[in-house]
Design a protein around this motif. Structure first.
Motif, PDB file in Angstrom:
ATOM      1  N   ARG A 246       0.816  -1.216   0.000  1.00 18.14           N
ATOM      2  CA  ARG A 246       0.000   0.000   0.000  1.00 18.14           C
ATOM      3  C   ARG A 246       0.849   1.266   0.000  1.00 18.14           C
ATOM      4  O   ARG A 246       0.459   2.302   0.552  1.00 18.14           O
ATOM      5  CB  ARG A 246      -0.985  -0.010   1.174  1.00 18.14           C
ATOM      6  CG  ARG A 246      -1.963  -1.181   1.111  1.00 18.14           C
ATOM      7  CD  ARG A 246      -3.024  -1.124   2.163  1.00 18.14           C
ATOM      8  NE  ARG A 246      -3.950  -2.237   2.028  1.00 18.14           N
ATOM      9  CZ  ARG A 246      -5.005  -2.446   2.813  1.00 18.14           C
ATOM     10  NH1 ARG A 246      -5.260  -1.593   3.791  1.00 18.14           N
ATOM     11  NH2 ARG A 246      -5.789  -3.481   2.607  1.00 18.14           N
ATOM     12  N   MET A 247       2.007   1.163  -0.605  1.00 16.63           N
ATOM     13  CA  MET A 247       2.886   2.336  -0.799  1.00 16.63           C
ATOM     14  C   MET A 247       2.669   2.814  -2.239  1.00 16.63           C
ATOM     15  O   MET A 247       3.490   2.625  -3.124  1.00 16.63           O
ATOM     16  CB  MET A 247       4.339   1.929  -0.548  1.00 16.63           C
ATOM     17  CG  MET A 247       4.605   1.433   0.860  1.00 16.63           C
ATOM     18  SD  MET A 247       6.198   0.569   1.030  1.00 16.63           S
ATOM     19  CE  MET A 247       7.361   1.878   0.628  1.00 16.63           C
ATOM     20  N   ASP A 248       1.469   3.408  -2.460  1.00 15.56           N
ATOM     21  CA  ASP A 248       1.017   3.659  -3.827  1.00 15.56           C
ATOM     22  C   ASP A 248       1.888   4.646  -4.595  1.00 15.56           C
ATOM     23  O   ASP A 248       2.120   4.485  -5.799  1.00 15.56           O
ATOM     24  CB  ASP A 248      -0.434   4.142  -3.818  1.00 15.56           C
ATOM     25  CG  ASP A 248      -1.398   3.048  -3.366  1.00 15.56           C
ATOM     26  OD1 ASP A 248      -1.034   1.865  -3.459  1.00 15.56           O
ATOM     27  OD2 ASP A 248      -2.508   3.386  -2.910  1.00 15.56           O
ATOM     28  N   LYS A 249       2.373   5.684  -3.929  1.00 14.11           N
ATOM     29  CA  LYS A 249       3.206   6.669  -4.639  1.00 14.11           C
ATOM     30  C   LYS A 249       4.520   6.044  -5.092  1.00 14.11           C
ATOM     31  O   LYS A 249       4.974   6.274  -6.222  1.00 14.11           O
ATOM     32  CB  LYS A 249       3.471   7.881  -3.739  1.00 14.11           C
ATOM     33  CG  LYS A 249       2.233   8.730  -3.482  1.00 14.11           C
ATOM     34  CD  LYS A 249       2.554   9.938  -2.613  1.00 14.11           C
ATOM     35  CE  LYS A 249       1.299  10.774  -2.365  1.00 14.11           C
ATOM     36  NZ  LYS A 249       1.578  11.931  -1.479  1.00 14.11           N
ATOM     37  N   GLU A 250       5.127   5.267  -4.198  1.00 14.95           N
ATOM     38  CA  GLU A 250       6.375   4.592  -4.562  1.00 14.95           C
ATOM     39  C   GLU A 250       6.121   3.560  -5.661  1.00 14.95           C
ATOM     40  O   GLU A 250       6.938   3.393  -6.582  1.00 14.95           O
ATOM     41  CB  GLU A 250       6.987   3.902  -3.334  1.00 14.95           C
ATOM     42  CG  GLU A 250       7.488   4.847  -2.258  1.00 14.95           C
ATOM     43  CD  GLU A 250       6.413   5.286  -1.281  1.00 14.95           C
ATOM     44  OE1 GLU A 250       5.215   5.032  -1.547  1.00 14.95           O
ATOM     45  OE2 GLU A 250       6.769   5.899  -0.255  1.00 14.95           O
ATOM     46  N   SER A 251       4.983   2.885  -5.566  1.00 17.82           N
ATOM     47  CA  SER A 251       4.610   1.901  -6.584  1.00 17.82           C
ATOM     48  C   SER A 251       4.467   2.561  -7.945  1.00 17.82           C
ATOM     49  O   SER A 251       4.965   2.062  -8.958  1.00 17.82           O
ATOM     50  CB  SER A 251       3.287   1.228  -6.184  1.00 17.82           C
ATOM     51  OG  SER A 251       2.819   0.396  -7.212  1.00 17.82           O
ATOM     52  N   LYS A 252       3.792   3.710  -7.974  1.00 19.57           N
ATOM     53  CA  LYS A 252       3.591   4.427  -9.237  1.00 19.57           C
ATOM     54  C   LYS A 252       4.927   4.799  -9.872  1.00 19.57           C
ATOM     55  O   LYS A 252       5.126   4.631 -11.084  1.00 19.57           O
ATOM     56  CB  LYS A 252       2.750   5.673  -8.996  1.00 19.57           C
ATOM     57  CG  LYS A 252       2.538   6.533 -10.260  1.00 19.57           C
ATOM     58  CD  LYS A 252       1.627   7.706  -9.974  1.00 19.57           C
ATOM     59  CE  LYS A 252       1.581   8.687 -11.143  1.00 19.57           C
ATOM     60  NZ  LYS A 252       1.048   8.082 -12.372  1.00 19.57           N
ATOM     61  N   THR A 253       5.852   5.291  -9.056  1.00 22.42           N
ATOM     62  CA  THR A 253       7.167   5.678  -9.565  1.00 22.42           C
ATOM     63  C   THR A 253       7.858   4.508 -10.247  1.00 22.42           C
ATOM     64  O   THR A 253       8.378   4.624 -11.364  1.00 22.42           O
ATOM     65  CB  THR A 253       8.056   6.206  -8.424  1.00 22.42           C
ATOM     66  OG1 THR A 253       7.460   7.384  -7.874  1.00 22.42           O
ATOM     67  CG2 THR A 253       9.453   6.555  -8.939  1.00 22.42           C
ATOM     68  N   MET A 254       7.843   3.343  -9.589  1.00 18.68           N
ATOM     69  CA  MET A 254       8.541   2.187 -10.146  1.00 18.68           C
ATOM     70  C   MET A 254       7.837   1.655 -11.396  1.00 18.68           C
ATOM     71  O   MET A 254       8.502   1.273 -12.367  1.00 18.68           O
ATOM     72  CB  MET A 254       8.670   1.084  -9.097  1.00 18.68           C
ATOM     73  CG  MET A 254       9.538   1.453  -7.897  1.00 18.68           C
ATOM     74  SD  MET A 254      11.131   2.240  -8.325  1.00 18.68           S
ATOM     75  CE  MET A 254      11.897   0.992  -9.332  1.00 18.68           C
ATOM     76  N   PHE A 255       6.512   1.631 -11.398  1.00 19.82           N
ATOM     77  CA  PHE A 255       5.795   1.181 -12.603  1.00 19.82           C
ATOM     78  C   PHE A 255       6.064   2.128 -13.770  1.00 19.82           C
ATOM     79  O   PHE A 255       6.174   1.697 -14.925  1.00 19.82           O
ATOM     80  CB  PHE A 255       4.297   1.074 -12.326  1.00 19.82           C
ATOM     81  CG  PHE A 255       3.877  -0.216 -11.688  1.00 19.82           C
ATOM     82  CD1 PHE A 255       4.250  -1.444 -12.234  1.00 19.82           C
ATOM     83  CD2 PHE A 255       3.094  -0.219 -10.533  1.00 19.82           C
ATOM     84  CE1 PHE A 255       3.852  -2.649 -11.647  1.00 19.82           C
ATOM     85  CE2 PHE A 255       2.689  -1.411  -9.935  1.00 19.82           C
ATOM     86  CZ  PHE A 255       3.077  -2.624 -10.494  1.00 19.82           C
ATOM     87  N   GLN A 256       6.171   3.430 -13.479  1.00 23.83           N
ATOM     88  CA  GLN A 256       6.454   4.398 -14.543  1.00 23.83           C
ATOM     89  C   GLN A 256       7.829   4.147 -15.153  1.00 23.83           C
ATOM     90  O   GLN A 256       7.995   4.194 -16.372  1.00 23.83           O
ATOM     91  CB  GLN A 256       6.371   5.825 -13.989  1.00 23.83           C
ATOM     92  CG  GLN A 256       4.944   6.276 -13.728  1.00 23.83           C
ATOM     93  CD  GLN A 256       4.843   7.707 -13.223  1.00 23.83           C
ATOM     94  OE1 GLN A 256       3.821   8.342 -13.337  1.00 23.83           O
ATOM     95  NE2 GLN A 256       5.913   8.216 -12.633  1.00 23.83           N
TER      96      GLN A 256
END
Length: 294
Positions: A246-256
């Motif tokens: 549930r670390m959505d911001k960090e997740s978004k960065t890595m998926f990007q």
């Protein structure tokens, strides 16, 4: 660019005299003035200048024996300027000091690929090669070092591992991956081999994710990314891991980053879509693409 040039010159002079604390103070005390001056120039040029400053800080931290801060500085330098030979060389030195010789070798070889005249990278590669029992000037070739029989066994291990993964027999899949990795490690440590090890680390990471062993999975993805900083799958794996935490911001960065490295990575594309939904954003939102378009 008077402030920038005088500051860097003064800091570098102190660095060469091994007055590391004073050199760091010069750079840190001038941060605001330098940033104000750089704000007036084009972004690409600004990033190159900032990367050089972070690289210098990294070497100063190495002089101080602060390897963690050095690593952070070189990583920031490489983020700002992906073509920075010095950032690669600095990271290579950090990995060597942390007894991560294989990762050190690939970073130093990339440093020389970006700048064949980088003397620091040349000298560091010699000592890493010696640690790996390789000739002093060995620079990895894009060839496989396994025999035909070993390659047959290797390929069967990988095929079996994928079959077991699909059957959700993750522990058995990991055993096959480990056997394949042993075969790679027994041969010549070439760039081709290191990239294969990176792929296997990613595969291990997804198995550990399925087993809900998140810490081990993270270690695998991070090792894969150290071996291959352009690994889309390693970024996607970390993106999924952060999403599960549930670390959505960090997740978004890595998926990007995963999508940036490989726009055809469907797992990364799907991952970015779901994390955007979790953040209440458009499913196609990608801040890296927006920055590129500006």
């Amino acid at each position: 660019m008077e402030v920038l040039e005088s500051t860097v010159t003064q800091a570098y002079d102190l660095f060469t005299k091994k007055d590391f604390e004073a050199a760091l103070d010069v750079l840190n005390n001038s941060d605001e003035d330098i940033n104000n001056q750089l704000s007036t120039i084009e972004e690409d040029k600004r990033d190159e200048h900032l990367a050089s400053i972070y690289n210098l800080k990294g070497f100063i931290y190495l002089g101080l024996g602060d390897n963690n801060s050095a690593k952070d500085s070189f990583e920031r330098g490489l983020q700002l300027n992906p073509n920075s030979s010095q950032a690669c060389a600095g990271l290579g030195e950090v990995f060597f000091l942390n007894n991560r010789d294989e990762e050190a070798k690939i970073m130093l070889e990339w440093a020389l690929d970006l700048n064949s005249q980088n003397e620091f990278a040349k000298n560091s590669l010699v000592k890493v090669n010696r640690a790996l029992a390789l000739p002093d000037y060995h620079n990895s070739l894009e060839v496989d070092s396994m025999s035909e029989d070993e390659l047959t066994i290797f390929n069967k291990c990988i095929t079996d591992a994928y079959t077991l993964f699909k059957e959700k027999k993750f522990d058995y899949s990991l055993e096959k991956i480990e056997k394949a990795q042993e075969l790679l490690l027994s041969g010549v440590m070439s760039n081709s081999t290191l990239l294969k090890i990176s792929s296997l680390e990613n595969f291990k990471g997804f198995n550990y994710l399925a087993l809900e062993n998140h810490d081990t999975a993270q270690g695998c993805f991070e090792k894969a990314l150290n071996l291959d900083p352009r690994s889309s799958q390693a970024c996607a794996g970390l993106g999924e891991l952060f999403y599960l935490k549930r670390m959505d911001k960090e997740s978004k960065t890595m998926f990007q980053f995963a999508v940036q490295h490989d726009p055809h990575n469907e797992f990364a594309v799907s991952g970015l879509k779901k994390v955007n939904e979790a953040l209440g954003l458009e499913t196609t939102n990608n801040t890296l693409e927006e920055k590129k378009a500006v």
